[in-house]
Design an enzyme around this catalytic site. Sequence first.
Site, PDB file in Angstrom:
ATOM      1  N   HIS A  35      -5.199  -3.417 -11.834  1.00  0.00           N
ATOM      2  CA  HIS A  35      -5.817  -3.079 -10.545  1.00  0.00           C
ATOM      3  C   HIS A  35      -7.327  -3.024 -10.749  1.00  0.00           C
ATOM      4  O   HIS A  35      -7.800  -2.536 -11.769  1.00  0.00           O
ATOM      5  CB  HIS A  35      -5.299  -1.709 -10.101  1.00  0.00           C
ATOM      6  CG  HIS A  35      -5.830  -1.239  -8.780  1.00  0.00           C
ATOM      7  ND1 HIS A  35      -6.697  -0.182  -8.661  1.00  0.00           N
ATOM      8  CD2 HIS A  35      -5.596  -1.669  -7.531  1.00  0.00           C
ATOM      9  CE1 HIS A  35      -6.969   0.024  -7.378  1.00  0.00           C
ATOM     10  NE2 HIS A  35      -6.317  -0.871  -6.668  1.00  0.00           N
ATOM     11  N   HIS A  76       0.808  -1.225   0.000  1.00  0.00           N
ATOM     12  CA  HIS A  76       0.000   0.000   0.000  1.00  0.00           C
ATOM     13  C   HIS A  76       0.841   1.275   0.000  1.00  0.00           C
ATOM     14  O   HIS A  76       0.434   2.281   0.595  1.00  0.00           O
ATOM     15  CB  HIS A  76      -0.935   0.017   1.229  1.00  0.00           C
ATOM     16  CG  HIS A  76      -2.178  -0.807   1.057  1.00  0.00           C
ATOM     17  ND1 HIS A  76      -2.536  -1.815   1.913  1.00  0.00           N
ATOM     18  CD2 HIS A  76      -3.167  -0.742   0.132  1.00  0.00           C
ATOM     19  CE1 HIS A  76      -3.685  -2.350   1.531  1.00  0.00           C
ATOM     20  NE2 HIS A  76      -4.091  -1.729   0.450  1.00  0.00           N
TER      21      HIS A  76
END
Length: 398
Positions: A302, A202
């Site tokens: 993604h 992240h």
Amino acid sequence: MNSAIKDIEIIEMGEKLRETSSPWSSTILLVKLTSADGLVGYGEAPTTLMTLPVLESMKEVARVFKGKDFFNVEQNVFDFYRNSFYLPVSMEATSALSAFEIASWDLIGKELGTPVYKLIGGEVNHNIRAYANGWYNDCVTPDDFVKKAKEVVKMGFTAMKFDPFGDNYDTITNEGIENARNIVGALRSEFGEKVDLLIEYHGRFSKIAAIKAGMALEEFKPYFYEEPLHPDLDHDLLDLKQYYKVPIALGERVLNKKIFARFISQKLVDIIQPDLTNSGGILEAKKIAAIADGFGIPIAPHNAFGPIQTAATLNVDTTLTNFAIQESFEMFWPDWKKNLMASGYKLENGYFRLTGDAGIGKVNESIVEKYQVSGMEPFDDKEPPWVVSGTFKHYQQK
Ligand SMILES: O=C(O)[C@H](O)[C@@H](O)[C@@H](O)[C@H](O)CO
Ligand SMILES: [Mg+2]
């Protein structure tokens, strides 16, 4: 045939009052384009805790697309690019634009009576391997992760992504490293080699922490390390590569083909993860994939928002020779998201398949009606919006 874009509707969707998943993607934004002939096309823009800025940006894009011929995707996108001063660096602008681009392809497919993938290269991949994300709500200890991961494997997935770093941010303690090792090690010994483990950072670390964490997890043979560094420290990726044996993946915050070209040509990335809903849509994804292919780099898009994003993404995946694996949250969605598309694709046994619908598929209008909301996404200052709910904790804190 009149292929002018006549009406444009911008729709915010989400669940009123109740928060079923993490604040991440608890609202989504749709654009509904209606042609002069009455055909309807849908596109999606991610909100990423920026619902209102993205929504306002969609109004800017609407001014450019209104009245245009939906077949002229290149020209319409370029017109917006020319008019948008901050386009290359603004997630709001690229997200808004992407929604219109996707909706244009939906219209094109519907006009021609064919799925979009047949218009952009045809079928290479019939079954599209998925990896699960969003499955590890409230997981903190290795046991928590193993317990939930077993369910994921039972669903048929052969790959899963997760963030094992708890509340470590920017730097990491020895304890934090040990806990991450215990989590990843426990999953590896539970499943042996038959499950791929994708490690999500992240974008949370600065250089030294990223190096330490990456080296410590290497023995468990992760599939990739995703965004190991803060996104604005990208220049340090080359340093990381001197230490890492695991491929580096990134792309969810890379906003167009030119920026991807820079990452790829400077050898900062090994696997790219463009997000169709913030990097320009379907045709731009084909171009990004082509740039990557020219450097022998695979693509693993993604896909962390709603089903229109998934449907658009799968239409591109189907056509790619350098496709690697597809992110999926679908099994862990609230019902309204699960039902938002009446057809377009299926996810069975860890693999996606398109169902042959025209455009990108059929949207369930009654769900669109029922789940409209307005306003900002919920905000929780104890947990950043980018983690999976209930995981930003010290490993002893339950
Ligand atoms: O790769 C991803 O999907 C992201 O980084 C992010 O979009 C999600 O993981 C999110 O954190 C889920 O809560
Ligand atoms: Mg990510």
